[in-house]
Design a protein around this motif. Structure first.
Motif, mmCIF file in Angstrom:
data_model
loop_
_atom_site.group_PDB
_atom_site.id
_atom_site.type_symbol
_atom_site.label_atom_id
_atom_site.label_comp_id
_atom_site.label_asym_id
_atom_site.label_seq_id
_atom_site.Cartn_x
_atom_site.Cartn_y
_atom_site.Cartn_z
ATOM 1 N N VAL A 74 0.739 -1.207 0.043
ATOM 2 C CA VAL A 74 0.039 -0.086 0.158
ATOM 3 C C VAL A 74 0.987 1.051 0.172
ATOM 4 O O VAL A 74 1.644 1.469 1.080
ATOM 5 C CB VAL A 74 -1.019 0.053 1.236
ATOM 6 C CG1 VAL A 74 -1.800 1.323 1.329
ATOM 7 C CG2 VAL A 74 -1.806 -1.120 1.137
ATOM 8 N N ASN A 75 0.975 2.070 -1.061
ATOM 9 C CA ASN A 75 1.941 2.877 -1.296
ATOM 10 C C ASN A 75 1.337 4.241 -0.499
ATOM 11 O O ASN A 75 1.081 5.330 -1.500
ATOM 12 C CB ASN A 75 2.430 3.058 -2.743
ATOM 13 C CG ASN A 75 3.499 3.786 -2.940
ATOM 14 O OD1 ASN A 75 4.027 4.567 -1.990
ATOM 15 N ND2 ASN A 75 4.103 4.204 -3.945
ATOM 16 N N ASN A 76 1.311 4.277 0.620
ATOM 17 C CA ASN A 76 1.107 5.630 1.104
ATOM 18 C C ASN A 76 2.214 6.679 1.261
ATOM 19 O O ASN A 76 2.186 7.815 1.278
ATOM 20 C CB ASN A 76 0.683 5.411 2.722
ATOM 21 C CG ASN A 76 -0.765 4.709 2.773
ATOM 22 O OD1 ASN A 76 -1.697 5.034 1.939
ATOM 23 N ND2 ASN A 76 -0.858 3.970 3.709
ATOM 24 N N GLN A 77 3.324 6.125 0.909
ATOM 25 C CA GLN A 77 4.524 6.971 0.758
ATOM 26 C C GLN A 77 4.349 7.969 -0.303
ATOM 27 O O GLN A 77 4.556 9.369 -0.033
ATOM 28 C CB GLN A 77 5.960 6.245 0.759
ATOM 29 C CG GLN A 77 6.173 4.832 1.651
ATOM 30 C CD GLN A 77 7.167 4.223 1.415
ATOM 31 O OE1 GLN A 77 7.540 4.014 0.391
ATOM 32 N NE2 GLN A 77 7.555 3.446 2.405
ATOM 33 N N ILE A 78 4.019 7.781 -1.414
ATOM 34 C CA ILE A 78 3.782 8.414 -2.462
ATOM 35 C C ILE A 78 2.872 9.652 -2.366
ATOM 36 O O ILE A 78 2.744 10.597 -2.819
ATOM 37 C CB ILE A 78 3.770 7.783 -3.961
ATOM 38 C CG1 ILE A 78 3.947 8.798 -5.151
ATOM 39 C CG2 ILE A 78 2.317 7.187 -4.077
ATOM 40 C CD1 ILE A 78 3.953 7.844 -6.596
ATOM 41 N N ASN A 79 1.721 9.171 -1.616
ATOM 42 C CA ASN A 79 0.602 10.017 -1.212
ATOM 43 C C ASN A 79 0.582 10.824 -0.216
ATOM 44 O O ASN A 79 0.099 11.964 -0.208
ATOM 45 C CB ASN A 79 -0.784 8.958 -1.160
ATOM 46 C CG ASN A 79 -1.051 8.206 -2.502
ATOM 47 O OD1 ASN A 79 -1.816 8.722 -3.184
ATOM 48 N ND2 ASN A 79 -0.915 7.253 -2.567
ATOM 49 N N ALA A 80 1.152 10.189 0.788
ATOM 50 C CA ALA A 80 1.422 11.099 2.052
ATOM 51 C C ALA A 80 2.782 11.794 2.487
ATOM 52 O O ALA A 80 2.937 12.296 3.092
ATOM 53 C CB ALA A 80 1.365 10.183 3.376
ATOM 54 N N GLY A 81 3.801 11.447 1.255
ATOM 55 C CA GLY A 81 5.187 11.887 1.736
ATOM 56 C C GLY A 81 5.492 13.261 1.222
ATOM 57 O O GLY A 81 4.913 13.707 0.348
ATOM 58 N N LEU A 82 6.532 13.952 1.790
ATOM 59 C CA LEU A 82 7.048 15.016 1.366
ATOM 60 C C LEU A 82 8.411 14.809 0.932
ATOM 61 O O LEU A 82 9.192 14.142 1.726
ATOM 62 C CB LEU A 82 7.068 16.172 2.534
ATOM 63 C CG LEU A 82 7.803 17.569 2.193
ATOM 64 C CD1 LEU A 82 6.811 18.128 1.238
ATOM 65 C CD2 LEU A 82 7.813 18.475 3.381
ATOM 66 N N ILE A 83 8.672 14.999 -0.244
ATOM 67 C CA ILE A 83 10.040 14.401 -1.055
ATOM 68 C C ILE A 83 11.012 15.706 -1.446
ATOM 69 O O ILE A 83 10.500 16.758 -1.587
ATOM 70 C CB ILE A 83 9.586 13.877 -2.088
ATOM 71 C CG1 ILE A 83 8.611 12.643 -1.968
ATOM 72 C CG2 ILE A 83 10.857 12.903 -2.682
ATOM 73 C CD1 ILE A 83 7.899 12.151 -3.026
ATOM 74 N N ARG A 84 12.094 15.408 -1.076
ATOM 75 C CA ARG A 84 13.208 16.554 -1.789
ATOM 76 C C ARG A 84 13.082 16.549 -3.227
ATOM 77 O O ARG A 84 13.254 15.409 -4.003
ATOM 78 C CB ARG A 84 14.724 15.859 -1.375
ATOM 79 C CG ARG A 84 14.996 16.241 0.200
ATOM 80 C CD ARG A 84 16.530 15.924 0.412
ATOM 81 N NE ARG A 84 16.803 15.931 1.729
ATOM 82 C CZ ARG A 84 16.876 16.765 2.664
ATOM 83 N NH1 ARG A 84 16.740 18.215 2.025
ATOM 84 N NH2 ARG A 84 16.943 16.681 3.828
ATOM 85 N N THR A 85 12.841 17.327 -3.760
ATOM 86 C CA THR A 85 12.594 17.651 -5.302
ATOM 87 C C THR A 85 13.745 17.433 -6.152
ATOM 88 O O THR A 85 13.743 16.636 -6.901
ATOM 89 C CB THR A 85 12.156 19.413 -5.645
ATOM 90 O OG1 THR A 85 11.078 19.559 -4.633
ATOM 91 C CG2 THR A 85 11.781 19.152 -6.921
ATOM 92 N N GLN A 86 14.902 17.576 -5.493
ATOM 93 C CA GLN A 86 16.302 17.323 -6.206
ATOM 94 C C GLN A 86 16.430 15.852 -6.448
ATOM 95 O O GLN A 86 16.764 15.257 -7.526
ATOM 96 C CB GLN A 86 17.421 17.731 -5.395
ATOM 97 C CG GLN A 86 18.711 17.741 -6.112
ATOM 98 C CD GLN A 86 19.847 18.210 -5.422
ATOM 99 O OE1 GLN A 86 20.049 18.215 -4.295
ATOM 100 N NE2 GLN A 86 20.980 18.868 -6.127
ATOM 101 N N ALA A 87 16.099 15.136 -5.372
ATOM 102 C CA ALA A 87 16.085 13.690 -5.361
ATOM 103 C C ALA A 87 15.064 12.993 -6.294
ATOM 104 O O ALA A 87 15.188 12.126 -7.063
ATOM 105 C CB ALA A 87 16.056 13.181 -3.617
ATOM 106 N N LEU A 88 13.715 13.660 -6.250
ATOM 107 C CA LEU A 88 12.936 13.046 -7.265
ATOM 108 C C LEU A 88 13.080 13.212 -8.735
ATOM 109 O O LEU A 88 13.070 12.470 -9.552
ATOM 110 C CB LEU A 88 11.538 14.007 -6.714
ATOM 111 C CG LEU A 88 10.389 13.334 -7.473
ATOM 112 C CD1 LEU A 88 9.828 12.044 -7.257
ATOM 113 C CD2 LEU A 88 9.148 14.374 -7.296
ATOM 114 N N ARG A 89 13.709 14.345 -8.797
ATOM 115 C CA ARG A 89 14.424 14.803 -10.322
ATOM 116 C C ARG A 89 15.583 13.696 -10.805
ATOM 117 O O ARG A 89 15.897 13.992 -11.956
ATOM 118 C CB ARG A 89 14.575 16.110 -10.331
ATOM 119 C CG ARG A 89 13.214 16.688 -10.544
ATOM 120 C CD ARG A 89 13.386 18.342 -10.671
ATOM 121 N NE ARG A 89 11.964 18.929 -10.781
ATOM 122 C CZ ARG A 89 11.744 20.246 -10.672
ATOM 123 N NH1 ARG A 89 12.623 21.151 -10.178
ATOM 124 N NH2 ARG A 89 10.667 20.971 -10.674
#
Length: 306
Positions: A172-187
């Motif tokens: 259950v991927n709550n990480q992608i829905n509930a998470g705040l992510i470093r934009t640099q890492a995501l890119r």
């Protein structure tokens, strides 16, 4: 087409926000106002909200524009027709200006302190790439249901260990829905790919870059049911999330997920030794899935290669 700010106060010289919230929506008019207002209710005000409408046929677009006209931090984009989930989710990430990024479905809600709590962790711990709180399921009209018990932190020291924990345990991927992510890492990732479960691959790829922190408090509310949760949909309904004109589910989807894991390990910004260990881990996961598939065929029970 760029995201357009409708409010008269919006100006191109406005300083970049610290946080970008990307809201991909499709026919979410019934719930969209609650989602937007949960962003506006945040205890931090240094955010932008990017709403991408995937060719909705209800009143989603007019609701989004209504809020954008009143709040200069909100910008809107609209596809003229449904381009599929991948394009809609990825465009808000690519257009984000903030140092930190949060996906928020137009049917879900954040607690007022979610962004502030996440920023505090990310600024205090530069090695962390994602932080999220506990998630509570809510029904179609917003009544609270159970607290999700399947979330887990990813705090292992080695990239291959974090990759394994994600790939082997995330359902259950709550990480992608509930998470705040470093934009640099995501890119540094490919973002979402055009097949089911690519979100699981994305989270494993992010884990190669650093730990995930799970906060103990309930900070996110996620709607459950056939109209909201992938596990409650049929295979054809899932396929149409990615390819709206599909007549049948595509074959070989699990194999695409395994290939995606190998590609994630290969392009991750990690050392050669860590890359080798991550690729070895991906190979073991693929072999284990093939063995399960072979065992199911011998027993006469069909099982996907996952």
């Amino acid at each position: 087409m760029p995201f357009i700010a409708s409010a008269p106060s919006a100006h191109k010289d406005t300083p970049a926000p610290l946080i970008s919230v990307g809201m991909p929506v499709f026919n979410a008019g019934q719930w969209l106002a609650q989602a937007i207002e949960s962003v506006q209710a945040q205890t931090r005000s240094d955010w932008e909200l990017l709403i991408s409408d995937n060719g909705s046929t209800d009143d989603t677009a007019s609701i989004a524009q209504h809020y954008a006209r009143a709040d200069g931090r909100i910008r809107c984009h609209r596809f003229h027709s449904n381009r599929g989930l991948t394009a809609n989710w990825n465009i808000v990430a690519r257009e984000a200006c903030g140092r930190y990024f949060k996906w928020l479905s137009g049917t879900d809600r954040m607690a007022p302190e979610l962004l502030a709590r996440g920023v505090a962790v990310l600024e205090a711990r530069p090695e962390v790439v994602l932080v999220f709180g506990r998630t509570r399921w809510i029904d179609e009209i917003g009544h609270p249901m159970s607290l999700c018990e399947l979330d887990f932190p990813v705090s292992d020291a080695r990239p291959c260990e974090r990759f394994l924990r994600q790939a082997a345990n995330l359902s259950v991927n709550n990480q992608i829905n509930a998470g705040l992510i470093r934009t640099q890492a995501l890119r540094r990732t490919r973002l979402l790919a055009d097949y089911p479960s690519s979100d699981l691959v994305l989270m494993a790829e992010l884990a190669l870059q650093g730990p995930f922190v799970l906060l103990p408090d309930e900070l996110f509310q996620r709607r459950a049911g056939r109209d909201f949760s992938t596990p409650d949909r049929t295979p054809l309904q899932i396929e149409r999330m990615y390819n709206p004109n599909a007549l049948r589910p595509r074959r070989g989807q699990p194999l695409r997920m395994h290939a995606g894991r190998f590609a994630a390990c290969w392009r991750a910004p990690i050392t050669a030794a860590d890359r080798f260990n991550a690729l070895t881990t991906a190979a073991h996961l693929s072999l284990a899935a093939l063995r399960r598939r072979a065992a199911s065929l011998l027993s006469g029970v069909q099982s996907p290669v996952v």
